[in-house]
Design a protein around this motif. Sequence first.
Motif, PDB file in Angstrom:
ATOM      1  N   GLU A   1       0.805  -1.218   0.000  1.00 38.79           N
ATOM      2  CA  GLU A   1       0.000   0.000   0.000  1.00 38.79           C
ATOM      3  C   GLU A   1       0.843   1.276   0.000  1.00 38.79           C
ATOM      4  OE1 GLU A   1      -3.008   1.927   3.182  1.00 38.79           O
ATOM      5  OE2 GLU A   1      -3.392  -0.185   2.678  1.00 38.79           O
ATOM      6  N   SER A   2       1.961   1.263   0.716  1.00 38.76           N
ATOM      7  CA  SER A   2       2.789   2.466   0.805  1.00 38.76           C
ATOM      8  C   SER A   2       4.034   2.409  -0.083  1.00 38.76           C
ATOM      9  CB  SER A   2       3.194   2.708   2.255  1.00 38.76           C
ATOM     10  OG  SER A   2       3.959   1.617   2.724  1.00 38.76           O
ATOM     11  N   SER A   3       4.140   1.400  -0.918  1.00 37.38           N
ATOM     12  CA  SER A   3       5.337   1.234  -1.749  1.00 37.38           C
ATOM     13  C   SER A   3       5.584   2.405  -2.688  1.00 37.38           C
ATOM     14  CB  SER A   3       5.253  -0.062  -2.564  1.00 37.38           C
ATOM     15  OG  SER A   3       5.307  -1.179  -1.714  1.00 37.38           O
ATOM     16  N   GLY A   4       4.544   2.901  -3.315  1.00 34.01           N
ATOM     17  CA  GLY A   4       4.695   4.021  -4.244  1.00 34.01           C
ATOM     18  C   GLY A   4       5.261   5.248  -3.551  1.00 34.01           C
ATOM     19  N   ARG A   5       4.746   5.550  -2.366  1.00 32.19           N
ATOM     20  CA  ARG A   5       5.236   6.706  -1.602  1.00 32.19           C
ATOM     21  C   ARG A   5       6.682   6.495  -1.148  1.00 32.19           C
ATOM     22  NH1 ARG A   5       0.193   6.002   0.451  1.00 32.19           N
ATOM     23  NH2 ARG A   5       0.956   5.162   2.423  1.00 32.19           N
ATOM     24  N   PHE A   6       6.988   5.279  -0.709  1.00 31.82           N
ATOM     25  CA  PHE A   6       8.343   4.965  -0.258  1.00 31.82           C
ATOM     26  C   PHE A   6       9.349   5.127  -1.405  1.00 31.82           C
ATOM     27  CE2 PHE A   6      11.684   1.671   0.393  1.00 31.82           C
ATOM     28  CZ  PHE A   6      12.328   2.278   1.460  1.00 31.82           C
ATOM     29  N   VAL A   7       9.055   4.513  -2.543  1.00 29.57           N
ATOM     30  CA  VAL A   7       9.944   4.597  -3.704  1.00 29.57           C
ATOM     31  C   VAL A   7      10.064   6.050  -4.165  1.00 29.57           C
ATOM     32  CG1 VAL A   7      10.149   3.951  -6.151  1.00 29.57           C
ATOM     33  CG2 VAL A   7       9.655   2.203  -4.424  1.00 29.57           C
ATOM     34  N   ASN A   8       8.959   6.765  -4.198  1.00 31.02           N
ATOM     35  CA  ASN A   8       8.983   8.180  -4.579  1.00 31.02           C
ATOM     36  C   ASN A   8       9.891   8.976  -3.646  1.00 31.02           C
ATOM     37  OD1 ASN A   8       8.281  10.594  -5.922  1.00 31.02           O
ATOM     38  ND2 ASN A   8       6.564  10.931  -4.535  1.00 31.02           N
ATOM     39  N   GLY A   9       9.791   8.723  -2.350  1.00 35.10           N
ATOM     40  CA  GLY A   9      10.604   9.447  -1.378  1.00 35.10           C
ATOM     41  C   GLY A   9      12.090   9.178  -1.553  1.00 35.10           C
ATOM     42  N   VAL A  10      12.449   7.915  -1.711  1.00 33.51           N
ATOM     43  CA  VAL A  10      13.871   7.556  -1.851  1.00 33.51           C
ATOM     44  C   VAL A  10      14.426   8.100  -3.168  1.00 33.51           C
ATOM     45  CG1 VAL A  10      15.527   5.657  -2.051  1.00 33.51           C
ATOM     46  CG2 VAL A  10      13.668   5.518  -0.370  1.00 33.51           C
ATOM     47  N   LEU A  11      13.721   7.862  -4.267  1.00 33.72           N
ATOM     48  CA  LEU A  11      14.220   8.337  -5.561  1.00 33.72           C
ATOM     49  C   LEU A  11      14.198   9.858  -5.645  1.00 33.72           C
ATOM     50  CD1 LEU A  11      12.767   5.698  -8.045  1.00 33.72           C
ATOM     51  CD2 LEU A  11      15.033   5.786  -7.005  1.00 33.72           C
ATOM     52  N   GLY A  12      13.219  10.489  -5.007  1.00 35.95           N
ATOM     53  CA  GLY A  12      13.171  11.949  -4.975  1.00 35.95           C
ATOM     54  C   GLY A  12      14.382  12.523  -4.258  1.00 35.95           C
ATOM     55  N   THR A  13      14.762  11.890  -3.153  1.00 31.03           N
ATOM     56  CA  THR A  13      15.957  12.308  -2.410  1.00 31.03           C
ATOM     57  C   THR A  13      17.201  12.197  -3.289  1.00 31.03           C
ATOM     58  OG1 THR A  13      14.993  11.645  -0.295  1.00 31.03           O
ATOM     59  CG2 THR A  13      17.404  11.762  -0.400  1.00 31.03           C
ATOM     60  N   ILE A  14      17.317  11.084  -3.984  1.00 30.50           N
ATOM     61  CA  ILE A  14      18.478  10.872  -4.864  1.00 30.50           C
ATOM     62  C   ILE A  14      18.477  11.889  -5.999  1.00 30.50           C
ATOM     63  CG2 ILE A  14      19.548   9.249  -6.492  1.00 30.50           C
ATOM     64  CD1 ILE A  14      18.428   7.000  -4.601  1.00 30.50           C
ATOM     65  N   TYR A  15      17.309  12.141  -6.575  1.00 25.57           N
ATOM     66  CA  TYR A  15      17.216  13.090  -7.684  1.00 25.57           C
ATOM     67  C   TYR A  15      17.597  14.505  -7.238  1.00 25.57           C
ATOM     68  CZ  TYR A  15      15.347  15.780 -11.567  1.00 25.57           C
ATOM     69  OH  TYR A  15      15.223  16.649 -12.619  1.00 25.57           O
ATOM     70  N   ARG A  16      17.119  14.911  -6.079  1.00 23.33           N
ATOM     71  CA  ARG A  16      17.467  16.246  -5.565  1.00 23.33           C
ATOM     72  C   ARG A  16      18.976  16.367  -5.341  1.00 23.33           C
ATOM     73  NH1 ARG A  16      12.597  15.336  -3.223  1.00 23.33           N
ATOM     74  NH2 ARG A  16      13.444  14.550  -1.253  1.00 23.33           N
ATOM     75  N   GLU A  17      19.581  15.295  -4.860  1.00 21.55           N
ATOM     76  CA  GLU A  17      21.034  15.283  -4.665  1.00 21.55           C
ATOM     77  C   GLU A  17      21.753  15.360  -6.017  1.00 21.55           C
ATOM     78  OE1 GLU A  17      24.205  15.745  -2.351  1.00 21.55           O
ATOM     79  OE2 GLU A  17      22.164  15.581  -1.582  1.00 21.55           O
ATOM     80  N   MET A  18      21.211  14.672  -7.004  1.00 27.58           N
ATOM     81  CA  MET A  18      21.772  14.731  -8.357  1.00 27.58           C
ATOM     82  C   MET A  18      21.744  16.164  -8.890  1.00 27.58           C
ATOM     83  SD  MET A  18      20.045  11.504 -10.367  1.00 27.58           S
ATOM     84  CE  MET A  18      20.300  12.283 -11.952  1.00 27.58           C
ATOM     85  N   GLU A  19      20.615  16.821  -8.671  1.00 26.11           N
ATOM     86  CA  GLU A  19      20.464  18.186  -9.143  1.00 26.11           C
ATOM     87  C   GLU A  19      21.478  19.130  -8.487  1.00 26.11           C
ATOM     88  OE1 GLU A  19      18.104  19.614 -11.591  1.00 26.11           O
ATOM     89  OE2 GLU A  19      18.534  17.516 -12.061  1.00 26.11           O
ATOM     90  N   LYS A  20      21.734  18.902  -7.198  1.00 23.19           N
ATOM     91  CA  LYS A  20      22.712  19.712  -6.479  1.00 23.19           C
ATOM     92  C   LYS A  20      24.114  19.536  -7.036  1.00 23.19           C
ATOM     93  CE  LYS A  20      20.533  19.620  -1.932  1.00 23.19           C
ATOM     94  NZ  LYS A  20      20.683  19.071  -0.591  1.00 23.19           N
ATOM     95  N   THR A  21      24.454  18.276  -7.330  1.00 25.08           N
ATOM     96  CA  THR A  21      25.820  17.965  -7.771  1.00 25.08           C
ATOM     97  C   THR A  21      25.949  17.871  -9.287  1.00 25.08           C
ATOM     98  OG1 THR A  21      25.394  15.596  -7.519  1.00 25.08           O
ATOM     99  CG2 THR A  21      26.365  16.748  -5.634  1.00 25.08           C
ATOM    100  N   LYS A  22      24.798  17.968  -9.977  1.00 28.76           N
ATOM    101  CA  LYS A  22      24.764  17.896 -11.455  1.00 28.76           C
ATOM    102  C   LYS A  22      25.460  16.649 -11.992  1.00 28.76           C
ATOM    103  CE  LYS A  22      22.493  21.609 -12.258  1.00 28.76           C
ATOM    104  NZ  LYS A  22      21.086  21.468 -12.415  1.00 28.76           N
ATOM    105  N   ILE A  23      24.988  15.472 -11.504  1.00 30.54           N
ATOM    106  CA  ILE A  23      25.528  14.190 -11.987  1.00 30.54           C
ATOM    107  C   ILE A  23      25.085  13.986 -13.414  1.00 30.54           C
ATOM    108  CG2 ILE A  23      25.428  11.692 -11.709  1.00 30.54           C
ATOM    109  CD1 ILE A  23      25.134  12.133  -8.722  1.00 30.54           C
TER     110      ILE A  23
END
Length: 143
Positions: free
Chosen positions: A121-143
């Motif tokens: 039930e909460s898998s979509g939110r969990f995956v969104n949260g983890v990948l969102g964190t990684i994406y924001r970090e990517m944006e900061k470091t411009k990977i």
Amino acid sequence: MANRHLARSIVLQSLYEFDFNKGKNLGLEELLERNIAEFGSGLDEIDFMRNLSRGVSGHRLQIDEIIKKSAPEWPIEQITIVDRNVLRIGIYELLFGDKKEVPPKVAINEAIELAKSYGGESSGRFVNGVLGTIYREMEKTKI
């Protein structure tokens, strides 16, 4: 179901079975080929599936470290097998895949859809949260 989404579903199924059996019965490539024959007959995305599967497998240690850092309150062994492997696919496509072929936002959206379809039930939110964190970090470091 779009071809790429079905292709990712077949890769997820193969990763799940490999992870569940801890690689004891069949190798990942054998599992993938069996699942392609059973569920992907006539699909034009065979190379995509093989590359995705090999990519996730080849970067698994790095990907698992990223999961540990991005979801520190969730030990990787306690993340459900589905969610863990959806994250592996999403992180591989996000960080190591061809961004021209699969843009980061597409990788994230596809992973969320896989989580919603095959996880809890909460898998979509969990995956969104983890990948969102990684994406924001990517944006900061411009990977």
